[in-house]
Design a protein around this motif. Structure first.
Motif, short mmCIF file in Angstrom:
data_model
loop_
_atom_site.label_atom_id
_atom_site.label_comp_id
_atom_site.label_asym_id
_atom_site.label_seq_id
_atom_site.Cartn_x
_atom_site.Cartn_y
_atom_site.Cartn_z
N ASP A 151 44.17 -4.04 0.92
CA ASP A 151 43.37 -3.17 1.78
C ASP A 151 44.15 -2.69 3.00
OD1 ASP A 151 43.53 -5.67 2.93
OD2 ASP A 151 41.41 -5.77 3.50
N ARG A 152 45.44 -3.08 3.10
CA ARG A 152 46.24 -2.67 4.26
C ARG A 152 46.69 -1.22 4.10
NH1 ARG A 152 48.75 -7.22 6.69
NH2 ARG A 152 47.36 -9.01 6.35
N PRO A 153 46.67 -0.43 5.16
CA PRO A 153 47.20 0.94 5.08
C PRO A 153 48.68 0.93 4.67
CG PRO A 153 45.94 0.62 7.10
CD PRO A 153 46.10 -0.73 6.48
N GLY A 154 49.06 1.89 3.85
CA GLY A 154 50.46 2.02 3.47
C GLY A 154 50.90 1.15 2.32
N LEU A 155 49.96 0.54 1.60
CA LEU A 155 50.33 -0.35 0.51
C LEU A 155 49.56 0.01 -0.76
CD1 LEU A 155 51.95 -2.89 -0.38
CD2 LEU A 155 49.95 -4.26 0.28
N VAL A 156 50.29 0.16 -1.87
CA VAL A 156 49.70 0.31 -3.20
C VAL A 156 50.38 -0.71 -4.11
CG1 VAL A 156 49.36 1.80 -5.19
CG2 VAL A 156 49.22 2.76 -2.90
N VAL A 157 49.59 -1.44 -4.86
CA VAL A 157 50.11 -2.45 -5.79
C VAL A 157 49.72 -2.06 -7.21
CG1 VAL A 157 50.28 -4.91 -6.31
CG2 VAL A 157 49.70 -4.17 -3.98
N LEU A 158 50.66 -2.15 -8.12
CA LEU A 158 50.40 -1.90 -9.54
C LEU A 158 50.47 -3.21 -10.31
CD1 LEU A 158 52.59 1.30 -10.12
CD2 LEU A 158 50.22 1.14 -9.31
N SER B 152 50.23 -4.76 -14.30
CA SER B 152 50.19 -4.52 -15.74
C SER B 152 49.42 -5.64 -16.41
CB SER B 152 51.62 -4.48 -16.28
OG SER B 152 51.63 -4.47 -17.69
N PHE B 153 48.54 -5.29 -17.32
CA PHE B 153 47.83 -6.30 -18.11
C PHE B 153 48.61 -6.68 -19.35
CE2 PHE B 153 44.97 -7.36 -21.61
CZ PHE B 153 44.20 -8.37 -21.06
N GLY B 154 49.21 -5.70 -20.02
CA GLY B 154 49.76 -5.91 -21.35
C GLY B 154 50.93 -6.85 -21.45
N LYS B 155 51.74 -6.96 -20.40
CA LYS B 155 52.95 -7.77 -20.51
C LYS B 155 52.63 -9.26 -20.58
CE LYS B 155 56.24 -4.56 -18.54
NZ LYS B 155 55.35 -3.39 -18.68
N PHE B 156 51.95 -9.79 -19.56
CA PHE B 156 51.67 -11.22 -19.53
C PHE B 156 50.70 -11.63 -20.64
CE2 PHE B 156 49.04 -14.75 -17.74
CZ PHE B 156 50.01 -15.75 -17.83
N PHE B 157 49.72 -10.79 -20.89
CA PHE B 157 48.73 -11.13 -21.92
C PHE B 157 49.19 -10.74 -23.32
CE2 PHE B 157 46.18 -11.19 -18.05
CZ PHE B 157 45.46 -12.35 -18.22
N GLY B 158 50.36 -10.14 -23.42
CA GLY B 158 50.95 -9.85 -24.73
C GLY B 158 50.21 -8.79 -25.52
N LEU B 159 49.53 -7.89 -24.83
CA LEU B 159 48.70 -6.89 -25.50
C LEU B 159 49.05 -5.49 -24.97
CD1 LEU B 159 45.32 -8.86 -25.40
CD2 LEU B 159 46.79 -8.51 -27.41
N ALA B 160 50.31 -5.14 -25.05
CA ALA B 160 50.77 -3.88 -24.48
C ALA B 160 50.10 -2.68 -25.15
CB ALA B 160 52.29 -3.77 -24.61
N GLY B 161 49.76 -2.79 -26.42
CA GLY B 161 49.12 -1.69 -27.13
C GLY B 161 47.71 -1.39 -26.65
N LEU B 162 47.11 -2.30 -25.88
CA LEU B 162 45.77 -2.08 -25.35
C LEU B 162 45.76 -0.99 -24.29
CD1 LEU B 162 42.98 -3.50 -25.82
CD2 LEU B 162 43.40 -4.72 -23.69
N ARG B 163 46.90 -0.80 -23.59
CA ARG B 163 47.06 0.17 -22.52
C ARG B 163 46.02 -0.06 -21.42
NH1 ARG B 163 51.04 0.04 -22.29
NH2 ARG B 163 51.31 1.83 -20.92
N LEU B 164 46.30 -1.06 -20.61
CA LEU B 164 45.44 -1.39 -19.48
C LEU B 164 46.30 -1.80 -18.31
CD1 LEU B 164 42.60 -1.91 -18.30
CD2 LEU B 164 42.75 -4.25 -19.22
N GLY B 165 45.99 -1.25 -17.14
CA GLY B 165 46.68 -1.62 -15.92
C GLY B 165 45.77 -1.35 -14.74
N PHE B 166 46.25 -1.71 -13.55
CA PHE B 166 45.42 -1.57 -12.35
C PHE B 166 46.27 -1.11 -11.17
CE2 PHE B 166 43.61 -4.83 -15.04
CZ PHE B 166 42.26 -4.50 -15.07
N ALA B 167 45.66 -0.28 -10.34
CA ALA B 167 46.19 0.01 -9.02
C ALA B 167 45.29 -0.70 -8.01
CB ALA B 167 46.22 1.51 -8.74
N LEU B 168 45.91 -1.29 -6.99
CA LEU B 168 45.16 -1.89 -5.89
C LEU B 168 45.59 -1.20 -4.61
CD1 LEU B 168 45.88 -4.35 -8.10
CD2 LEU B 168 44.43 -5.62 -6.51
N ALA B 169 44.63 -0.68 -3.85
CA ALA B 169 44.94 0.13 -2.68
C ALA B 169 43.75 0.12 -1.73
CB ALA B 169 45.27 1.57 -3.11
N PRO B 170 43.96 0.52 -0.47
CA PRO B 170 42.82 0.65 0.45
C PRO B 170 41.76 1.57 -0.13
CG PRO B 170 44.90 0.86 1.63
CD PRO B 170 45.24 0.86 0.16
N GLY B 171 40.52 1.35 0.28
CA GLY B 171 39.38 1.99 -0.37
C GLY B 171 39.47 3.50 -0.54
#
Length: 351
Positions: free
Chosen positions: A199-206, A208-227
């Motif tokens: 939630d800090r200004p100036g920060l975006v975090v990406l 990946s779901f597929g790498k650790f969970f071994g399901l890259a073909g699912l195509r799922l990821g997340f961005a985390l950023a201030p509202g």
């Protein structure tokens, strides 16, 4: 993030998982290809039974909200309002430059090859830098500057302290800029994550779901950023960006803390065994994460060719020809194939 050219114009960016290239150059081995060229967990999260309507109906808003909350909980985000689901982090990498509107970007590398083309395609000037401080220098005087860092880095596994990255985000935010932290491999080293400060200004975090969970073909990821920025990213993605099956499976896996804890321990153990196997064959460990190992050798190209002729595909780096990246075999047969291939190859190499 593996495979493809990211959908942009220009030279094709090389990635792991490109078995079409392997087959084009070496054919198809009798035993099939053992693909060790990616950083994807070879022990995937077990697939649950999914209701038929997940395939036939549009994704439902309440289901997506539940996925967002599961991701916020799993990643330690300040709130669900900071989390945006997407059809893989590659989509976010290409989208972010346009949302942020940066005129100049510095990419800390050597690293994943899709960042620079994405920023250039959005009209930004891009400079490759070797560390965070060089990135700040390169961005001096820029309007809405962007500093891109992969933590831990791919392929060498370098990490930067969360406090340092958060401080840098504050510095760039004062000039209308952003630090983009790609945590594609942070599931195996959660202590390096900055998601708690999303939630800090100036920060975006990406993430990946597929790498650790071994399901890259699912195509799922997340961005985390201030509202406000999170809403802009979500608006740019548009409605129904994530498929119903990905929503359901992602929610289940992200909530399964016992599986995650056990998998981190398993991957760490197997990465240690892989280091021993590679070092025993004369390939010098040079970093990585517990999902892949980076090694160096003066004849890395020769090793790559010899392993390929034995049906084992590892990741080569044409711009750094002394390096190879090797992923974890998924089963005992894979370990035996790799050990057998390294043994004769070592003898041949030293003859």
């Amino acid at each position: 993030m593996e495979g493809g050219n990211g959908g942009h114009d220009g030279p094709r960016v090389a990635h792991g998982g490109n078995l079409a290239d392997a087959r084009a150059s070496y054919g198809t081995p009798e035993a099939g290809w053992l693909d060790l060229s990616t950083g994807i967990n070879p022990h995937p999260y077990p697939l649950p039974e999914l209701p038929r309507d997940l395939w036939t109906a549009l994704p439902q808003a309440d289901a997506e909200a539940a996925l967002i909350q599961a991701a916020a909980d799993a990643y330690g985000a300040p709130s669900a309002a900071t989390v945006v689901p997407a059809p893989g982090t590659q989509a976010l990498i290409q989208l972010l430059p346009r949302v942020l509107g940066s005129d100049r970007a510095a990419v800390v590398g050597p690293t994943y090859g899709e960042y620079a083309p994405a920023w250039r395609a959005a009209g930004a000037t891009v400079e490759a830098v070797g560390d965070l401080e060089a990135g700040l220098t390169a961005l001096a005087g820029a309007a809405r500057p962007a500093l891109v860092v992969c933590n831990p880095n791919n392929p060498d596994g370098r990490t930067w302290s969360p406090d340092r990255l958060i401080d840098l985000a504050g510095t760039l935010a004062a000039h209308g800029g952003t630090v983009v932290v790609d945590e594609a491999f942070a599931d195996v080293v959660p202590e390096v994550s900055v998601t708690h400060a999303a939630d800090r200004p100036g920060l975006v975090v990406l993430r990946s779901f597929g790498k650790f969970f071994g399901l890259a073909g699912l195509r799922l990821g997340f961005a985390l950023a201030p509202g406000t920025l999170a809403r802009a990213i979500g608006d740019a993605l548009g409605p129904w960006a994530v498929a119903g099956p990905a929503i359901a499976l992602g929610r289940t896996a992200l909530a399964d803390r016992a599986w995650q804890t056990a998998m981190r321990a398993r991957l760490a153990s197997e990465a240690g065994a892989l280091d021993d196997l590679l070092a025993g064959a004369g390939l010098t460990p040079a970093g990585g994460t517990s999902l892949y190992r980076l090694v160096e050798h003066a004849d890395a190209a020769g090793w790559h060719d010899r392993l390929a002729r034995l049906g084992i595909w590892v990741r080569a780096f044409p711009d750094r020809p002394s390096r190879l990246r090797v992923g974890l075999p998924g089963d005992e047969r894979g370990w035996q194939r790799l050990a057998a291939a390294l043994g004769p190859a070592r003898t041949q190499n030293s003859a």
